[in-house]
Structures are given as structure tokens and as C-alpha cells.
Motif scaffolding. Structure first.
Motif, mmCIF file in Angstrom:
data_model
loop_
_atom_site.group_PDB
_atom_site.id
_atom_site.type_symbol
_atom_site.label_atom_id
_atom_site.label_comp_id
_atom_site.label_asym_id
_atom_site.label_seq_id
_atom_site.Cartn_x
_atom_site.Cartn_y
_atom_site.Cartn_z
ATOM 1 N N ILE A 105 6.304 -126.488 4.267
ATOM 2 C CA ILE A 105 5.718 -125.484 3.094
ATOM 3 C C ILE A 105 4.450 -124.963 3.542
ATOM 4 O O ILE A 105 4.222 -123.575 3.376
ATOM 5 C CB ILE A 105 5.307 -126.606 2.129
ATOM 6 C CG1 ILE A 105 6.345 -127.041 1.434
ATOM 7 C CG2 ILE A 105 4.436 -125.877 0.950
ATOM 8 C CD1 ILE A 105 6.014 -128.217 0.288
ATOM 9 N N MET A 106 3.745 -125.375 4.548
ATOM 10 C CA MET A 106 2.700 -124.695 4.974
ATOM 11 C C MET A 106 2.923 -123.567 5.734
ATOM 12 O O MET A 106 2.363 -122.344 5.836
ATOM 13 C CB MET A 106 1.676 -125.739 5.596
ATOM 14 C CG MET A 106 0.836 -126.776 4.645
ATOM 15 S SD MET A 106 -0.391 -127.621 5.413
ATOM 16 C CE MET A 106 0.584 -128.603 6.712
ATOM 17 N N ALA A 107 3.775 -123.713 6.751
ATOM 18 C CA ALA A 107 4.287 -122.842 7.517
ATOM 19 C C ALA A 107 4.954 -121.572 6.894
ATOM 20 O O ALA A 107 4.792 -120.380 7.127
ATOM 21 C CB ALA A 107 5.314 -123.083 8.840
ATOM 22 N N ALA A 108 5.762 -121.820 5.825
ATOM 23 C CA ALA A 108 6.334 -120.566 4.994
ATOM 24 C C ALA A 108 5.206 -119.954 4.539
ATOM 25 O O ALA A 108 5.206 -118.748 4.191
ATOM 26 C CB ALA A 108 7.378 -121.458 4.152
ATOM 27 N N ALA A 109 4.327 -120.908 3.923
ATOM 28 C CA ALA A 109 3.035 -120.020 3.127
ATOM 29 C C ALA A 109 2.273 -118.991 4.087
ATOM 30 O O ALA A 109 1.886 -118.140 3.636
ATOM 31 C CB ALA A 109 2.003 -121.208 2.512
ATOM 32 N N VAL A 110 2.065 -119.699 5.304
ATOM 33 C CA VAL A 110 1.204 -118.879 6.318
ATOM 34 C C VAL A 110 2.271 -117.659 6.492
ATOM 35 O O VAL A 110 1.523 -116.471 6.340
ATOM 36 C CB VAL A 110 1.300 -119.419 7.372
ATOM 37 C CG1 VAL A 110 0.532 -118.653 8.558
ATOM 38 C CG2 VAL A 110 0.064 -120.673 7.081
#
Length: 187
Positions: A34-39
Motif C-alpha cells: 500500500i505504501m509503495a503504491a501510494a508513493v
């Protein structure tokens, strides 16, 4: 994560994300995708870690407690670089001791960070702590209490396991004792 966040568009709806965990690797284990996609979407992602995980050795010969916190902090920094996280904060509590820490101090530290970044969404543990670790459950309590003072409050998403997910990680649990205080995660 509750609410079945599954696509890049779902992740965009999370806005600015604050990821709050007990130990180094919790963020990677539970929310890296989730965090990688958000970045990648251009969203701001902030990570907060309560402890350095210095008491988490299951083999003192391989991972001496005296150096484990530094090793885990370096591993987390490397993981966050890969994920793309540029904002990280330590709460500086002792691993395995969050339950005994001053709740007032912990909530104040989190409140300050939440006020600073104004996340739309917070990713963290649910009240059960997911793995049976008291540090996890305690962090969940701190997040809930800190967030209630903020206007507007952030939407909080709790890490969960479905029975199907647990079956996939069951071999790792049997080898590494991930759910060390319970037989398997709450469903």
C-alpha cells in the motif's frame, strides 16, 4: 487492511498516509504494498515506529540483543528506501515494554506527529494487535487515543488476516513463531 484496499485508485483515496507500528519490519510485513503504491501515486507517506525491536531476538548467537536494535533499524531504513518512504519518526520506546510506557507521553508524541502531517489515513494494528504481541495492541490504543484529539480525525485502517492469508503464511509462522502469544491470528 479492513475495507479491501486493492487497486491504485483505492490507494489514492487514502490521501496522505501515516503508518504507525511497534517494531521495525511491521510496516514492511503489513503495509509495504500500500505504501509503495501510494508513493508511486505521488501521495505523502509517513512511517512511525515505536521501538527499535531490540528485544526481538529468538537466537542470541545469531542476533545478539545488544546489536539487534541497530541491525533492525538499518534493515528498516533500507526497506523504506525501496518503498520510497521519505518521512520516518521513532517514538523511542523499549521493545517489549510499550504496555509499561507512559500512555500520556506516547499519545502526546503521536498527536504531535498527526497534527504535523494531518494524514487522511492511518495504517496500524487493530486492538487485538494481530499477532498477540502486547506492543502491537498497545500501539493500537495509542493511535486511537491520539487520533481522537485531532479535528478532523484521520480514518484508521487496521491490519487484519483472513483465514486464507493465514494459510499462506502458516509455514512461516510454524518456523518463525510469528503469532508467538497466540496459536493463530484473530479472524
Amino acid at each position: 487492511m479492513a475495507g479491501r484496499i486493492t487497486t491504485a485508485d483505492d490507494i489514492k483515496q487514502l490521501g496522505t498516509i501515516m503508518s504507525i507500528w511497534a517494531h521495525p519490519d511491521d510496516e514492511s510485513f503489513l503495509a509495504a504494498g500500500i505504501m509503495a503504491a501510494a508513493v508511486k501515486n505521488g501521495q505523502k507517506v509517513v512511517c512511525v515506529t515505536a521501538t527499535k525491536g531490540e528485544a526481538g531476538s529468538q537466537d542470541e548467537q545469531k542476533w545478539p540483543s545488544a546489536t539487534l536494535g541497530d541491525v533492525r533499524a538499518k534493515e528498516m531504513a533500507a526497506a523504506q528506501k525501496i518503498i520510497g518512504i521519505k518521512h520516518h519518526h521513532w517514538l523511542e520506546f523499549r521493545d517489549g515494554m510499550c504496555e509499561q510506557a507512559s500512555e500520556k507521553d506516547a499519545v502526546a508524541k503521536l498527536r504531535k506527529l498527526i497534527e504535523q502531517y494531518r494524514p487522511n489515513s492511518i495504517l496500524t494494528f487493530g486492538p487485538d494487535g494481530l499477532t498477540g504481541h502486547t506492543d502491537h495492541a498497545t500501539v493500537s490504543i495509542w493511535v486511537t487515543k491520539a487520533n481522537q484529539y485531532i479535528d478532523p480525525i484521520s480514518k484508521v485502517y487496521h491490519a487484519v488476516n483472513t483465514p486464507e492469508q493465514y494459510e499462506c503464511i502458516k509455514p512461516a509462522d510454524e518456523k518463525l513463531n510469528i503469532y508467538f502469544n497466540i496459536d493463530k491470528p484473530p479472524i
